[in-house]
Scaffold this motif. Structure first.
Motif, PDB file in Angstrom:
ATOM      1  N   LEU A 154      41.046  49.053  36.068  1.00  0.00           N
ATOM      2  CA  LEU A 154      41.274  48.251  37.276  1.00  0.00           C
ATOM      3  C   LEU A 154      42.682  47.676  37.293  1.00  0.00           C
ATOM      4  N   LYS A 155      43.118  47.197  36.134  1.00  0.00           N
ATOM      5  CA  LYS A 155      44.454  46.601  36.047  1.00  0.00           C
ATOM      6  C   LYS A 155      45.542  47.667  36.178  1.00  0.00           C
ATOM      7  N   ALA A 156      45.329  48.805  35.498  1.00  0.00           N
ATOM      8  CA  ALA A 156      46.320  49.881  35.541  1.00  0.00           C
ATOM      9  C   ALA A 156      46.488  50.439  36.949  1.00  0.00           C
ATOM     10  N   GLU A 157      45.402  50.517  37.695  1.00  0.00           N
ATOM     11  CA  GLU A 157      45.445  51.063  39.051  1.00  0.00           C
ATOM     12  C   GLU A 157      45.695  49.988  40.110  1.00  0.00           C
ATOM     13  N   LYS A 158      45.915  48.744  39.637  1.00  0.00           N
ATOM     14  CA  LYS A 158      46.209  47.617  40.539  1.00  0.00           C
ATOM     15  C   LYS A 158      45.092  47.388  41.558  1.00  0.00           C
ATOM     16  N   VAL A 159      43.861  47.575  41.084  1.00  0.00           N
ATOM     17  CA  VAL A 159      42.686  47.302  41.919  1.00  0.00           C
ATOM     18  C   VAL A 159      42.248  45.848  41.731  1.00  0.00           C
ATOM     19  N   ALA A 160      42.256  45.384  40.485  1.00  0.00           N
ATOM     20  CA  ALA A 160      41.876  44.012  40.141  1.00  0.00           C
ATOM     21  C   ALA A 160      42.283  43.754  38.701  1.00  0.00           C
ATOM     22  N   GLN A 161      42.063  42.521  38.260  1.00  0.00           N
ATOM     23  CA  GLN A 161      42.402  42.160  36.879  1.00  0.00           C
ATOM     24  C   GLN A 161      41.195  42.264  35.943  1.00  0.00           C
ATOM     25  N   GLU A 162      40.021  41.925  36.441  1.00  0.00           N
ATOM     26  CA  GLU A 162      38.802  41.954  35.623  1.00  0.00           C
ATOM     27  C   GLU A 162      37.599  42.145  36.557  1.00  0.00           C
ATOM     28  N   VAL A 163      36.476  42.516  35.949  1.00  0.00           N
ATOM     29  CA  VAL A 163      35.199  42.555  36.660  1.00  0.00           C
ATOM     30  C   VAL A 163      34.598  41.150  36.665  1.00  0.00           C
ATOM     31  N   LEU A 164      34.025  40.764  37.789  1.00  0.00           N
ATOM     32  CA  LEU A 164      33.250  39.521  37.880  1.00  0.00           C
ATOM     33  C   LEU A 164      31.891  39.851  38.487  1.00  0.00           C
ATOM     34  N   PHE A 165      30.830  39.561  37.746  1.00  0.00           N
ATOM     35  CA  PHE A 165      29.477  39.721  38.268  1.00  0.00           C
ATOM     36  C   PHE A 165      29.019  38.411  38.896  1.00  0.00           C
ATOM     37  N   VAL A 166      28.373  38.515  40.045  1.00  0.00           N
ATOM     38  CA  VAL A 166      27.725  37.368  40.668  1.00  0.00           C
ATOM     39  C   VAL A 166      26.243  37.704  40.751  1.00  0.00           C
ATOM     40  N   ILE A 167      25.425  36.973  39.987  1.00  0.00           N
ATOM     41  CA  ILE A 167      23.993  37.262  39.906  1.00  0.00           C
ATOM     42  C   ILE A 167      23.244  36.138  40.611  1.00  0.00           C
TER      43      ILE A 167
END
Length: 326
Positions: free
Chosen positions: A233-246
Motif C-alpha cells: 500500500l505504501k509503495a503504490e501510494k494507496v495508503a500507509q497502513e490497513v485499518l479495520f473497523v469492526i
C-alpha cells in the motif's frame, strides 16, 4: 446519528414510521446525516485520531508512522446501542481512507455473521475476507509468494476441516482451488469458511476447533499478510497502513457471547497486529482496566442535552431539531 428514508417522504406526522428506518445508520455523505460530534460532552473525535497516530490539519488526515510502534493499536469505542457510533465511524472512515492515512476496511458483523452464534475466530476470518476483497476491488498487487504461502496454509486447514466433518458425519466433502489466480482462490477459501460457520453444527465446530488449535500460527499468517499489504500500500501510494473497523458486536444476541469474544478471548485479540477500531458493548466498559493492558478504550457518550447546572444545552437542542426535521 441519523435515519434513512425508504420509498417516499413522510408528508404527515403519522407517516413517519413508514418513511424511515431508525435502525439503519447512514454515512456522512447522506443528505439526512446530522453531525452530533460537537455536543457529546468531553468526547471529541480528535481523541480517536490521536489514538491511531493520525494528525489532523484542517481537512488533511495523515498517519504518523514515525511515532507508531510495531505493536499497532487496538482501539475499543464503547457506548450504548443507538448512540450513533456507526454513523460516526463512517465519518472517521471517510476522513482517513486516503493515501496519506489508512486503507480502511469496515467489517459489519451484524450484517454478515450469525449473531446467534459467533466467536472471535469467525470475526478474524471475516476480516481477511473483507480485506482481500477490498484489495482485489482496488487492484492492489500483493506479492505472489506471500499469497501462495497463505493459500497453502488455508487450503491445508480446509482439508483438515473436511476430513473431520467426514469422520463425524460420513459425508464426502469436496474441496479444491477455484480458477482465477491466487487472490481469487483465497477469496473462495474464506467464502467457504464463512459459509461453513453458518452451516451445520459439525461444520461450525470443525472450523473453530481447527483454527483455535493452531491460533498462534493463524495469527502469524495474518500478521505476515498485514505487513506485506502495508508495504505494498505504501509503495503504490494507496495508503500507509490497513485499518479495520469492526462494528455491530453489541447486536449479538447475548451478553455472554459478547463477553466471550472480547474478554475470554483477549489473549487471541492480543496476538493480532493490525490497527483496529472495535465497537465495545456498553456492559463491557466495566472491564476497561483489563482491556487497557493491551488496547485503548474510550467511551462514546449520548448527546448531552442539559448542562451540569441543569440549564438547556442550546447547541444540542438545535442539532436534535435538525435531526427531527431531516
Amino acid at each position: 446519528m441519523a435515519i434513512v428514508n425508504t420509498a417516499r417522504k413522510a408528508l404527515k406526522l403519522g407517516e413517519v414510521d413508514q418513511a424511515v428506518r431508525f435502525n439503519e445508520p447512514i454515512g456522512p455523505d447522506h443528505e439526512f446525516f446530522v453531525d452530533f460530534s460537537k455536543v457529546r460532552g468531553d468526547f471529541e473525535e480528535r481523541v480517536v485520531y490521536r489514538r491511531l497516530n493520525v494528525s489532523v490539519e484542517g481537512t488533511n488526515y495523515r498517519f504518523d508512522s514515525a511515532s507508531s510502534s510495531n505493536q499497532k493499536q487496538l482501539f475499543f469505542l464503547g457506548g450504548m446501542r443507538g448512540s450513533g457510533k456507526t454513523s460516526e465511524l463512517a465519518k472517521y472512515v471517510k476522513n482517513m481512507h486516503r493515501p496519506e492515512c489508512f486503507f480502511c476496511v469496515t467489517c459489519n458483523i451484524d450484517e454478515e455473521l450469525d449473531l446467534n452464534d459467533i466467536e472471535y475466530t469467525d470475526i478474524l476470518i471475516f476480516q481477511l475476507q473483507k480485506l482481500i476483497f477490498a484489495l482485489k476491488s482496488e487492484d492492489v498487487k500483493i506479492n505472489e509468494g506471500v499469497l501462495a504461502q497463505m493459500q497453502k496454509w488455508f487450503s491445508a486447514r480446509e482439508q483438515e476441516i473436511s476430513t473431520a466433518v467426514k469422520a463425524e458425519t460420513g459425508m464426502e466433502v469436496g474441496v479444491g482451488a477455484e480458477k482465477g489466480g491466487v487472490l481469487q482462490n483465497l477469496l473462495g477459501l474464506f467464502a467457504n469458511f464463512k459459509a461453513g460457520l453458518s452451516g451445520s453444527k459439525e461444520w461450525v465446530n470443525s472450523i473453530r476447533s481447527t483454527f483455535k488449535s493452531k491460533f498462534p500460527e493463524f495469527a502469524g499468517i495474518f500478521n505476515t499478510f498485514i505487513d506485506e499489504v502495508n508495504f505494498t500500500l505504501k509503495a503504490e501510494k494507496v495508503a500507509q497502513e490497513v485499518l479495520f473497523v469492526i462494528d455491530g458486536l453489541e447486536k449479538t444476541n447475548t451478553a455472554e457471547s459478547r463477553r466471550k469474544i472480547i474478554i475470554d478471548e483477549s489473549n487471541r485479540l492480543h496476538l493480532v497486529k493490525a490497527y483496529t477500531i472495535f465497537t465495545l458493548p456498553i456492559e463491557l466498559m466495566r472491564e476497561r482496566q483489563r482491556l487497557m493492558q493491551f488496547s485503548y478504550v474510550e467511551s462514546f457518550p449520548f448527546v448531552k442535552i442539559t448542562n451540569q447546572d441543569g440549564t438547556e444545552n442550546a447547541a444540542a437542542f438545535a442539532k436534535f431539531l435538525e435531526f427531527v426535521y431531516k
